[in-house]
Design a protein around this motif. Structure first.
Motif, PDB file in Angstrom:
ATOM      1  N   CYS A   1       1.220  -9.266  57.112  1.00  0.00           N
ATOM      2  CA  CYS A   1       1.966  -9.866  59.151  1.00  0.00           C
ATOM      3  C   CYS A   1       1.624  -8.987  60.018  1.00  0.00           C
ATOM      4  N   PHE A   2       1.313  -7.579  59.863  1.00  0.00           N
ATOM      5  CA  PHE A   2       0.036  -6.622  60.480  1.00  0.00           C
ATOM      6  C   PHE A   2      -0.956  -7.627  60.879  1.00  0.00           C
ATOM      7  N   ALA A   3      -1.520  -7.358  59.918  1.00  0.00           N
ATOM      8  CA  ALA A   3      -3.246  -7.873  59.866  1.00  0.00           C
ATOM      9  C   ALA A   3      -3.378  -9.705  60.796  1.00  0.00           C
ATOM     10  N   ILE A   4      -2.261 -10.312  60.459  1.00  0.00           N
ATOM     11  CA  ILE A   4      -2.591 -11.327  60.743  1.00  0.00           C
ATOM     12  C   ILE A   4      -2.694 -10.982  62.822  1.00  0.00           C
ATOM     13  N   LEU A   5      -1.300 -10.539  63.338  1.00  0.00           N
ATOM     14  CA  LEU A   5      -1.540  -9.622  64.615  1.00  0.00           C
ATOM     15  C   LEU A   5      -2.471  -9.005  65.569  1.00  0.00           C
ATOM     16  N   HIS A   6      -3.486  -8.252  64.563  1.00  0.00           N
ATOM     17  CA  HIS A   6      -4.511  -7.760  65.081  1.00  0.00           C
ATOM     18  C   HIS A   6      -5.631  -7.968  65.712  1.00  0.00           C
ATOM     19  N   SER A   7      -5.849  -7.240  66.376  1.00  0.00           N
ATOM     20  CA  SER A   7      -6.696  -8.054  67.083  1.00  0.00           C
ATOM     21  C   SER A   7      -8.168  -7.551  67.122  1.00  0.00           C
ATOM     22  N   ASN A   8      -8.187  -7.018  66.743  1.00  0.00           N
ATOM     23  CA  ASN A   8      -9.575  -6.990  65.658  1.00  0.00           C
ATOM     24  C   ASN A   8      -9.881  -7.235  64.845  1.00  0.00           C
ATOM     25  N   LYS A   9     -10.368  -8.237  64.556  1.00  0.00           N
ATOM     26  CA  LYS A   9     -10.692  -9.607  63.352  1.00  0.00           C
ATOM     27  C   LYS A   9     -11.581  -9.722  62.289  1.00  0.00           C
ATOM     28  N   ASP A  10     -12.433  -8.708  63.172  1.00  0.00           N
ATOM     29  CA  ASP A  10     -14.096  -8.792  61.805  1.00  0.00           C
ATOM     30  C   ASP A  10     -13.260  -6.843  61.562  1.00  0.00           C
ATOM     31  N   LEU A  11     -12.651  -6.093  61.614  1.00  0.00           N
ATOM     32  CA  LEU A  11     -12.135  -5.351  60.895  1.00  0.00           C
ATOM     33  C   LEU A  11     -11.391  -5.453  60.079  1.00  0.00           C
ATOM     34  N   VAL A  12     -10.479  -6.703  60.278  1.00  0.00           N
ATOM     35  CA  VAL A  12      -9.064  -6.354  59.214  1.00  0.00           C
ATOM     36  C   VAL A  12     -10.358  -7.720  57.881  1.00  0.00           C
ATOM     37  N   ALA A  13     -10.888  -8.405  58.419  1.00  0.00           N
ATOM     38  CA  ALA A  13     -11.652  -9.495  57.645  1.00  0.00           C
ATOM     39  C   ALA A  13     -12.760  -8.266  57.106  1.00  0.00           C
TER      40      ALA A  13
END
Length: 359
Positions: free
Chosen positions: A125-137
């Motif tokens: 859930c936190f990953a989906i909401l995180h604004s830094n999509k590139d870092l999460v990817a």
């Protein structure tokens, strides 16, 4: 006979954006029922193998599919669909492979009280909401890469990215706390990645729960025919080892998710789909489910909505996907007389010993 087929298989590649779902469908039918459906949907007139992916693109194909989906035998007594959400599975496997191993070595069962579900759902859930999509990817890619090809470099990349994500300015406090469970797992990384052969392949868990569900319904150890595709071919020996455990029938697990072992199934064989109409039906339902779940914005959106509305695809309980709050709360209260992992680890060791003694 149970007929199985899958759709959306990308092996351990859980970051495939074009195929975000994996589905597995099983069909339970007698030869007489197979003959009846063949005749009533016009299979001989169709004149070729059923493949949903090609059929839904034509008017005639959709007509045949409509006859199949609306046939009275294509109900919950004969069809059992299941699916996995691949991105969620990344976080479930971070918990199961890394965090669970660390807790196990420290004498803590992460599965009691649904602690594994709370952590996996929270991370996702936190990953989906995180604004830094590139870092999460990058974080997700590096985890999958580490599990697929463990090396000093891939391990270092994953843990380095974990720290980058933890201390990113956009990472919320709750996400930081959950991510902080990961860095200490590095001291257990060799043990965590030892049995990587079966990691993040979604075939085994969905097949296992499907067999358990059919056994709950029928109390019969059905024979199984698989499509001759990679996931079944690669895993059939392991699934046979679960079936052939030399132990009395034992119920293990928590609450409504209890399972029976040895795996309650009869003979398991691989067949060619063009020779088995039951496998073709399983293909139709597995592929249709992936079609219904995967977002799209092309000319087939209207037909996708039609597939989504089919009764067979409502409330699919066999899934590996984000949990509802109600499900987690109920699961937190459940206990197990026999922990499933302890049981499987103990008896899989016996299986390995017996195999070695017979060589």
């Amino acid at each position: 006979m149970l007929y199985f087929d899958e759709s959306g298989y990308t092996g351990p590649d859980l970051i495939n954006s074009k195929q975000p779902y994996f589905s597995l469908a099983s069909i339970r039918m007698t030869d007489e029922e197979i003959a009846q459906i063949k005749e009533e949907v016009g299979y001989c007139e169709w004149g070729r193998e059923l493949h949903f992916k090609s059929m839904y693109k034509s008017y005639h194909g959709q007509k045949i599919l409509d006859k199949i989906f609306n046939h009275p035998l294509m109900d919950n007594y004969h069809v059992l669909p299941s699916f996995a959400h691949k991105r969620y599975c990344i976080y479930a496997n971070i918990v199961n492979i890394l965090v669970e191993t660390m807790y196990h070595f420290n004498g803590i069962n992460l599965y009691e009280g649904a602690k594994n579900l709370i952590l996996a759902n929270g991370l996702h859930c936190f990953a989906i909401l995180h604004s830094n999509k590139d870092l999460v990817a990058e974080f997700e890619n590096n985890f999958v890469g580490m599990v697929r090809k463990p090396s000093i470099e891939s391990v270092a990349n994953f843990y380095r990215t974990t720290d980058k994500l933890r201390y990113d300015v956009d990472t919320r406090e709750g996400f930081f706390d959950m991510l902080s469970e990961i860095p200490p797992t590095i001291q257990y990384i060799k043990e965590a990645l030892t049995h990587k052969k079966f990691y993040i392949d979604l075939t085994i868990p969905l097949f296992s729960v499907s067999i358990q569900e059919w056994y709950n319904k029928t109390k019969v150890k059905e024979n199984v025919l698989f499509d001759s595709s990679e996931p079944f071919f690669a895993n059939i020996e392991f699934m046979e080892s679960l079936r052939d455990m030399e132990v009395p029938e034992t119920v293990v697990g928590y609450g409504k998710g209890k399972h029976v072992y040895p795996l309650p199934v009869g003979n398991m064989e691989i067949a060619k789909s063009h020779e088995e109409f039951g496998i073709q039906l399983a293909d139709v339902f597995a592929s249709a489910l992936c079609f219904a779940l995967t977002p799209r914005n092309d000319k087939f959106v209207k037909y996708q909505d039609k597939i989504k509305s089919l009764p067979i695809f409502q409330n699919i309980k066999l899934n590996i996907a984000p949990s509802t709050n109600d499900f987690i709360e109920a699961r937190m209260k459940e206990t197990a007389e026999i922990d499933p992992l302890d049981f499987l680890c103990e008896h899989s060791d016996r299986i390995n010993i017996n195999k070695k003694s017979n060589i």
